[in-house]
Write a protein that holds these residues in place. Structure first.
Motif, PDB file in Angstrom:
ATOM      1  N   ARG A  23      22.993   3.118  30.318  1.00  0.00           N
ATOM      2  CA  ARG A  23      22.412   4.352  29.567  1.00  0.00           C
ATOM      3  C   ARG A  23      21.578   3.993  28.520  1.00  0.00           C
ATOM      4  O   ARG A  23      21.549   2.937  27.800  1.00  0.00           O
ATOM      5  CB  ARG A  23      23.718   5.195  29.029  1.00  0.00           C
ATOM      6  CG  ARG A  23      23.471   6.475  28.428  1.00  0.00           C
ATOM      7  CD  ARG A  23      24.697   7.199  28.094  1.00  0.00           C
ATOM      8  NE  ARG A  23      25.822   7.271  29.125  1.00  0.00           N
ATOM      9  CZ  ARG A  23      27.082   7.491  28.771  1.00  0.00           C
ATOM     10  NH1 ARG A  23      27.653   7.275  27.487  1.00  0.00           N
ATOM     11  NH2 ARG A  23      27.812   7.556  29.782  1.00  0.00           N
ATOM     12  N   GLY A  24      20.344   4.883  28.459  1.00  0.00           N
ATOM     13  CA  GLY A  24      19.421   4.601  27.299  1.00  0.00           C
ATOM     14  C   GLY A  24      18.275   3.563  27.608  1.00  0.00           C
ATOM     15  O   GLY A  24      17.984   3.423  28.947  1.00  0.00           O
TER      16      GLY A  24
ATOM     17  N   GLY B  42       8.227  -6.020  17.397  1.00  0.00           N
ATOM     18  CA  GLY B  42       7.240  -6.744  18.338  1.00  0.00           C
ATOM     19  C   GLY B  42       8.130  -6.746  19.781  1.00  0.00           C
ATOM     20  O   GLY B  42       7.661  -7.430  20.567  1.00  0.00           O
ATOM     21  N   LYS B  43       9.450  -6.393  19.491  1.00  0.00           N
ATOM     22  CA  LYS B  43      10.126  -6.347  20.771  1.00  0.00           C
ATOM     23  C   LYS B  43       9.730  -5.251  21.832  1.00  0.00           C
ATOM     24  O   LYS B  43       9.194  -4.204  21.180  1.00  0.00           O
ATOM     25  CB  LYS B  43      11.768  -6.156  20.598  1.00  0.00           C
ATOM     26  CG  LYS B  43      12.281  -7.447  19.897  1.00  0.00           C
ATOM     27  CD  LYS B  43      13.790  -7.090  19.396  1.00  0.00           C
ATOM     28  CE  LYS B  43      13.974  -8.500  18.533  1.00  0.00           C
ATOM     29  NZ  LYS B  43      15.476  -8.374  18.270  1.00  0.00           N
ATOM     30  N   VAL B  44       9.993  -5.231  23.202  1.00  0.00           N
ATOM     31  CA  VAL B  44       9.512  -4.337  24.065  1.00  0.00           C
ATOM     32  C   VAL B  44      10.919  -3.601  24.719  1.00  0.00           C
ATOM     33  O   VAL B  44      11.583  -4.418  25.010  1.00  0.00           O
ATOM     34  CB  VAL B  44       8.787  -4.991  24.958  1.00  0.00           C
ATOM     35  CG1 VAL B  44       8.274  -3.946  26.173  1.00  0.00           C
ATOM     36  CG2 VAL B  44       7.559  -5.632  24.626  1.00  0.00           C
ATOM     37  N   LEU B  45      10.796  -2.456  24.465  1.00  0.00           N
ATOM     38  CA  LEU B  45      11.686  -1.392  25.072  1.00  0.00           C
ATOM     39  C   LEU B  45      11.581  -0.950  26.303  1.00  0.00           C
ATOM     40  O   LEU B  45      10.400  -0.560  26.367  1.00  0.00           O
ATOM     41  CB  LEU B  45      12.383  -0.195  24.081  1.00  0.00           C
ATOM     42  CG  LEU B  45      12.695  -0.782  22.414  1.00  0.00           C
ATOM     43  CD1 LEU B  45      12.966   0.763  21.663  1.00  0.00           C
ATOM     44  CD2 LEU B  45      14.061  -1.332  22.799  1.00  0.00           C
ATOM     45  N   ALA B  46      12.500  -0.911  27.185  1.00  0.00           N
ATOM     46  CA  ALA B  46      12.253  -0.290  28.338  1.00  0.00           C
ATOM     47  C   ALA B  46      13.440   0.612  28.960  1.00  0.00           C
ATOM     48  O   ALA B  46      14.645   0.217  28.456  1.00  0.00           O
ATOM     49  CB  ALA B  46      11.986  -1.471  29.744  1.00  0.00           C
ATOM     50  N   ALA B  47      13.494   1.284  29.998  1.00  0.00           N
ATOM     51  CA  ALA B  47      14.540   2.014  30.401  1.00  0.00           C
ATOM     52  C   ALA B  47      15.424   1.179  31.326  1.00  0.00           C
ATOM     53  O   ALA B  47      14.921   0.105  31.928  1.00  0.00           O
ATOM     54  CB  ALA B  47      14.020   3.233  31.223  1.00  0.00           C
TER      55      ALA B  47
END
Length: 66
Positions: free
Chosen positions: A45-46, A20-25
């Motif tokens: 990076r990433g 449920g976590k949100v990944l973003a650049a």
């Protein structure tokens, strides 16, 4: 009742993990790399996970991804 619509811009920019976590650049890497330090460029990076208040906002844009 009609289908709920997702924000297409949010679909392209964010990804929700299985927990449920949100990944973003990482922010700040589109231009102006000359003035940024090598440490900043390396650390940005990433992807990274968003904070809880930001993640709640993003999840509101993607109603089927909860």
């Amino acid at each position: 009742m009609p289908k709920m619509k997702t924000k297409s811009s949010a679909k392209k920019r964010f990804k929700v993990t299985a927990t449920g976590k949100v990944l973003a650049a990482q922010a700040g890497k589109q231009h102006g790399m000359i003035k940024r330090s090598n440490k900043f460029i390396r650390d940005a990076r990433g992807t990274s996970t968003l904070s809880a208040p930001d993640a709640k906002t993003v999840k509101g844009y993607m109603p089927y991804d909860r």
